[in-house]
Design a protein around this motif. Structure first.
Motif, PDB file in Angstrom:
ATOM      1  N   GLU A  12       0.816  -1.223   0.000  1.00 54.78           N
ATOM      2  CA  GLU A  12       0.000   0.000   0.000  1.00 54.78           C
ATOM      3  C   GLU A  12       0.846   1.269   0.000  1.00 54.78           C
ATOM      4  N   LEU A  13       1.424   1.527  -1.169  1.00 51.87           N
ATOM      5  CA  LEU A  13       2.332   2.662  -1.364  1.00 51.87           C
ATOM      6  C   LEU A  13       1.684   4.011  -1.065  1.00 51.87           C
ATOM      7  N   ALA A  14       0.370   4.131  -1.291  1.00 51.79           N
ATOM      8  CA  ALA A  14      -0.320   5.424  -1.150  1.00 51.79           C
ATOM      9  C   ALA A  14      -0.732   5.737   0.283  1.00 51.79           C
TER      10      ALA A  14
ATOM     11  N   ARG B  11       3.750   7.042   2.998  1.00 56.27           N
ATOM     12  CA  ARG B  11       4.576   5.830   2.934  1.00 56.27           C
ATOM     13  C   ARG B  11       5.532   5.868   1.748  1.00 56.27           C
ATOM     14  N   TYR B  12       5.113   6.494   0.637  1.00 57.78           N
ATOM     15  CA  TYR B  12       6.008   6.527  -0.519  1.00 57.78           C
ATOM     16  C   TYR B  12       7.283   7.315  -0.206  1.00 57.78           C
ATOM     17  N   GLU B  13       7.199   8.278   0.736  1.00 56.44           N
ATOM     18  CA  GLU B  13       8.396   9.009   1.146  1.00 56.44           C
ATOM     19  C   GLU B  13       9.329   8.095   1.937  1.00 56.44           C
ATOM     20  N   ASP B  14       8.757   7.202   2.743  1.00 56.74           N
ATOM     21  CA  ASP B  14       9.564   6.188   3.433  1.00 56.74           C
ATOM     22  C   ASP B  14      10.276   5.296   2.420  1.00 56.74           C
TER      23      ASP B  14
ATOM     24  N   SER C  65       5.142  10.522 -10.464  1.00 61.64           N
ATOM     25  CA  SER C  65       6.591  10.351 -10.596  1.00 61.64           C
ATOM     26  C   SER C  65       7.074   9.065  -9.930  1.00 61.64           C
ATOM     27  N   MET C  66       6.301   8.533  -8.964  1.00 64.66           N
ATOM     28  CA  MET C  66       6.692   7.282  -8.313  1.00 64.66           C
ATOM     29  C   MET C  66       6.699   6.130  -9.310  1.00 64.66           C
ATOM     30  N   LEU C  67       5.765   6.147 -10.269  1.00 61.88           N
ATOM     31  CA  LEU C  67       5.781   5.110 -11.304  1.00 61.88           C
ATOM     32  C   LEU C  67       6.987   5.282 -12.212  1.00 61.88           C
ATOM     33  N   ARG C  68       7.315   6.538 -12.532  1.00 59.95           N
ATOM     34  CA  ARG C  68       8.476   6.795 -13.397  1.00 59.95           C
ATOM     35  C   ARG C  68       9.777   6.460 -12.661  1.00 59.95           C
TER      36      ARG C  68
END
Length: 766
Positions: free
Chosen positions: A500-502, A514-517, A559-562
């Motif tokens: 659960e990245l979001a 969490r994506y910043e972690d 940008s997380m996907l890129r």
């Protein structure tokens, strides 16, 4: 609930005939080794566990360990073996299958051709024969074996195909499921000896694997779109679905008509949309020789670029907006393309304005005005193709900054994301399965954060994986838990699994999201495998609300996907997902009815599935372009673009910014957001900061300017856009647009509609 529309006699007869016919499910993949047979066999075991009589016949495991393991105790009906060019072939034993009469047969190779003395020449006909005898079939096919894709695949990759099946087989199938696999996954399997094939062949070149993968994604997306349109028609929804672009060019038989068609075709191709072209003419009036010549050339051009051409009968000028909008609504158009008005203010007052008429009538449809560069530059043709930037000299010494950037990339962990259309598709299950596969290869894998939601199948996949304990955070007297990023970095496993990245972290955490972690973990040299749903992508937030009526609050920047080295789609049909829901495999049984009547409604799931397929197809295309391939499906964008987003009020400002980002990203363009207002109040500061933060998170530039007089805003926007070198303005449909257009004729202008959700659209029609 399904629609209440009365069925026709033909529909009733068709429904009755289906009662005596088996069901057909097709697993489709980019190439052999994608995992089609593996998933087909796994489904066979699931069906057997439900008490359904399942057998296998002519299944080819190619001795792949994972696939062989999935054979398990499934009953095998012996196939008929024969040799062709020294290679063993397997045909279905139809007599044995009819005698055995199972409920379901699993069979590989839909495009297979039988021996010369077989009852039918192809496996497809064998399968139709079994279906007619009320035996259901689950089978597999590669995308390049479908007739529609075969020619495109050969043109783009050089791959030679022996046999193919008609593409309409996807329409005949009761269910189609894509098994997505990244080129990296395929090449790893090939390197480990789990695939039979020459690694130097055209089929297994990384770029070609990407092209075939994109082709599979788009082909299944088209199939999903057909079912979505049928569902929306049955349910009484009107207007565009919010998943597929349809571009309508409206023009006249004039020298600049070809410019508008070409521009529309560029947009349609870049957005992977359909192209429609309409002209309006008085049918009783004979065309001049010049107009007739333009008509012939335009029809040829539209046919050449794969568009649909239509002449609409015109009685008088003021009815043009009505005719165009009616056509747009009927054909689910998302964007109307036409030229800027050349009328003076007085001519507009006397004769009316086509553009104003369109803006007044069109709902849920954007209006795109093609720049009038002829008046300024004398330009009567499209710009020439831009030359690709030359490769830097390979012996050129790198600068200190370039060296540091490359070192950072080398040190950084590898990042893989599993993405799905909705909860329950199997992202976490697949992530855990990959984690265990890596563990067996001697790689140090740990679970950083896992959300099983009590799903037994998912819990079973944890197996030998060790979880890193969560960190405790005290907040307002409560003891809460979050992923322990510091412990992960201190323990330094080679790979960490993060669900659960979001997710938004609880207050008091070091990072808000969490994506910043995850970014911290990657920078520490630890690889991450994670999961996310397509509705959590920031730029799709508005499209998801339009489709479902639900505003998703937890998002991640695109940008997380890129940033990810690999992005892999987990595809599941809406029917299968709803069945999992009813069986209590996604949510607790107490929540099932509410979920099925809201977010998990059939129409929502079909649309979200199409959205996910198209989004990953675009991601694949972006990666192909980064490799400087010239044969991606969308083709290169031929112009250098600068996007300028114009905002004058807070209403839907965030949606305008997200649209600006998506357009700029697809056009490889620089983009800016300019907010201009007649005054600045201190209480507006938090909202302005939120918009600036959103813009920067998506990679754009943001500015705010207060002007003395509100009437000066249109001219000021045009001036600032020109200074920025803007080629395209993006504005929201408002009263200001009419005043802005006369100052912006030298630029393309995209006027964004105020969208309604599906439910609002249907209620308004009723």
């Amino acid at each position: 609930m399904d629609g209440f529309k009365r069925k026709t006699p033909e529909e009733i007869l068709l429904s009755i005939s289906k009662l005596h016919r088996g069901s057909l499910k097709i697993y489709i993949g980019a190439v052999s080794g994608s995992g089609k047979t593996y998933h087909m066999l796994r489904e066979g075991h699931n069906l057997k566990g439900q008490g359904i009589d399942v057998v296998i016949c002519a299944v080819s495991t190619l001795q792949r360990p994972e696939t062989v393991e999935q054979l398990g105790d499934l009953e095998r009906v012996p196939s008929i073996h024969w040799m062709k060019d020294g290679v063993e072939q397997k045909d279905l034993n139809l007599d044995a299958l009819l005698k055995r009469n199972p409920e379901v047969v699993l069979v590989d190779g839909l495009a297979h051709h039988n021996r010369s003395d077989a009852l039918f020449p192809t496996r497809l006909e064998d399968i139709k024969y079994l279906l007619a005898h009320d035996i259901s079939v689950i089978t597999t096919v590669n995308v390049y074996e479908l007739e529609e894709a075969m020619e495109v695949a050969h043109k783009l990759t050089g791959v030679e195909v022996g046999h193919c099946v008609p593409s309409n087989i996807l329409e005949l199938a009761d269910e189609v499921r894509l098994i997505d696999a990244t080129p990296e996954t395929i090449l790893t399997r090939l390197e480990e000896g789990h695939l039979k094939g020459n690694k130097d062949s055209a089929l297994f070149q990384r770029g070609n694997l990407g092209v075939l993968r994109e082709l599979a994604l788009r082909l299944v997306a088209e199939d999903v779109n057909d079912s979505l349109e049928a569902h929306r028609e049955e349910m009484g929804f009107q207007g565009p679905s919010g998943t597929t672009e349809r571009i309508l060019v409206t023009t006249q038989y004039h020298w600049n008509g070809s410019i508008y068609v070409r521009r529309g075709q560029q947009i349609a191709k870049r957005l992977n949309g359909d192209l429609h072209v309409v002209t309006l003419r008085k049918m009783g009036k004979t065309l001049s020789k010049e107009a007739a010549a333009f008509r012939r050339s335009m029809m040829k051009l539209v046919e050449k670029v794969g568009g649909k051409f239509k002449e609409l009968p015109l009685s008088y000028r003021r009815c043009i907006p009505k005719l165009v909008v009616n056509y747009a609504n009927t054909h689910h158009v998302t964007r109307i393309v036409l030229g800027h008005s050349k009328q003076t203010r007085w001519q507009t007052f006397l004769y009316g304005s086509v553009i104003n008429g369109l803006l007044k009538r069109a709902r849920n449809v954007d209006v795109f005005l093609v720049a009038d560069r002829a008046s300024k530059e004398g330009e009567r043709i499209l710009p020439a193709h831009m030359q690709s930037p030359k490769e830097p000299y390979k012996y050129k010494r790198l600068s200190k900054q370039e060296v540091e950037k490359k070192i950072e990339k080398i040190k950084r962990g590898r990042f893989k994301v599993y993405i799905g259309a909705a909860p329950g598709v199997g992202k976490t299950y697949t992530m855990l399965r990959e984690g265990n596969d890596l563990l067996k290869k001697g790689i140090d894998v740990k679970v950083g954060l896992l959300e099983t939601h009590g799903r037994q199948e998912t819990i079973a996949q944890v197996s030998d994986l060790v979880s890193i304990p969560r960190a405790e955070i005290h907040y307002q007297g409560a003891r809460l838990e979050e992923m322990d990023t510091e412990s992960i970095i201190r323990l330094r496993p080679e790979v960490v699994l993060v669900d659960e990245l979001a997710h938004s972290n609880v207050p008091g955490s070091k990072n808000k999201k969490r994506y910043e972690d995850v970014l911290e973990i990657l920078e520490a040299g630890i690889s991450v495998i994670s999961t996310v749903n397509v509705q959590h992508l920031e730029s799709l937030n508005d499209a998801v609300e339009h489709i479902t009526g639900v505003r998703v609050r937890e998002t991640v920047p695109d940008s997380m996907l890129r940033t990810a080295d690999e992005v892999q789609l987990i595809d599941v049909s809406p029917e299968a997902l709803q069945l999992r829901m009813r069986d209590g495999k996604i949510y607790a049984m107490a929540k099932v009815d509410q979920a099925l009547n809201h977010f998990f409604k059939t129409g929502n799931l079909i649309a979200l599935r199409e959205l996910a397929l198209r989004e990953i197809a675009d991601d694949v295309d972006e990666r192909l372009e980064s490799m400087e391939r010239k044969n991606s499906l969308r083709g290169p964008w031929r112009r250098k673009e600068v996007i300028y987003v114009c905002i004058t009020e807070f209403t839907q400002a965030d949606r305008l910014i997200r649209r600006g980002f998506r357009i700029a990203h697809r056009l490889k363009a620089a983009w800016q957001v300019s907010f201009i207002a007649a005054r600045y109040l201190e209480e507006l500061k938090p909202m302005l900061e939120a918009l600036e933060k959103l813009t920067k998170r998506l990679g754009g530039e943001f500015s705010f300017q207060a002007v003395v007089n509100r009437n000066h805003i249109p001219r000021y926007f045009a001036t600032k856009a020109s200074e920025a070198g803007a080629t395209q303005l993006i504005v929201r449909k408002s009263m200001m647009v009419k005043k802005l257009l006369p100052y912006a004729r030298q630029m393309d202008v995209l006027i964004i509609a105020d969208y309604e959700s599906w439910q609002s659209s249907r209620n308004r029609v009723r």
